[in-house]
Design an enzyme around this catalytic site. Sequence first.
Site, mmCIF file in Angstrom:
data_model
loop_
_atom_site.group_PDB
_atom_site.id
_atom_site.type_symbol
_atom_site.label_atom_id
_atom_site.label_comp_id
_atom_site.label_asym_id
_atom_site.label_seq_id
_atom_site.Cartn_x
_atom_site.Cartn_y
_atom_site.Cartn_z
ATOM 1 N N GLU A 149 0.683 -1.112 0.076
ATOM 2 C CA GLU A 149 -0.141 -0.046 -0.033
ATOM 3 C C GLU A 149 0.810 1.234 -0.193
ATOM 4 O OE1 GLU A 149 -3.184 -2.803 1.837
ATOM 5 O OE2 GLU A 149 -0.978 -2.211 2.629
ATOM 6 N N THR A 150 0.368 2.318 -0.691
ATOM 7 C CA THR A 150 0.832 3.737 -0.587
ATOM 8 C C THR A 150 -0.130 4.606 -0.183
ATOM 9 O OG1 THR A 150 2.418 3.210 -2.399
ATOM 10 C CG2 THR A 150 1.899 5.529 -1.866
#
Length: 294
Positions: free
Chosen positions: A46-47
């Site tokens: 995830e970002t």
Amino acid sequence: MARRFVTLDVFTEQRLAGNPLAVVLDAEGLDTAAMQAIAQEFNLSETVFVMPPTEARHRASLRIFTPGRELPFAGHPTVGTAVLLALQDPSRGDARAFGLEERIGIVPCVVETLADGSGGRARFRLPILPEYLGPGPEPALLAPLLGLKPADIGTGRHAPSRHGVGPSFTCVPVGSVTALDAARPAQAPDPNDGLYLYTPDPEGTGQSWRVRMFAPNFGVTEDPATGSAASAFAGVLMQFEALGDGTHDVAIRQGEAMGRPSEIALQLTIEAGALRSVEIGGAAVIVADGTLHV
């Protein structure tokens, strides 16, 4: 435009363990396509993109992306971003409490930071409770996907089930740590689900579990630590475990098979036989920071 980013390792106190996270600060002006492209560039599970909150009483507004899609909520991005934002507050004390705006709703967080500014611990309460989505596939279908035998599927009263808390998961009990470690990453039969495998942790006490999570359709072959799945797992425990009223602390270990051990603290509060609240907690440590030119 230059935009600062920070990477952290989450659900661990040790760098190069836990689940890596990228947080892009000052993300105003980025559209959805740009955010998705940046998430693909980082290629982490995830970002997070941080923007000003829509309401001044909240700390920030977040958007969360895997390499393959946007998520309405995710646990390790919430913990890591909460720690980072608390560290950036010049007036921070030993503990900070604030709300983060996510697509799932307002996520209340409490953060304790380390004096040297290297990291901290965060705990958040789910804005919605886990939802039971129905029974999972039969062991005869799941076992070949995972490279296991049908007899490996199931432990105690547990059977495959589906639960969601924003993201949805097919939750698969396996009979031993040996079977858990032997499972090969696979996509859940429902393409919208992550595939969450779990078994009792023989080294733990009380409610202690070892888990793995696979989501190839979202660009995540295997995740070292999955807070949203741990949140959904609260629904699994309510379904299959004989939990009485009160507060129950659950220890979850993940990432051993990847060489990135993670520890997730799950807490359930039950009143009159019903689940009233779910909290997730863990540590995060800063690894690096830099600048994006986008």
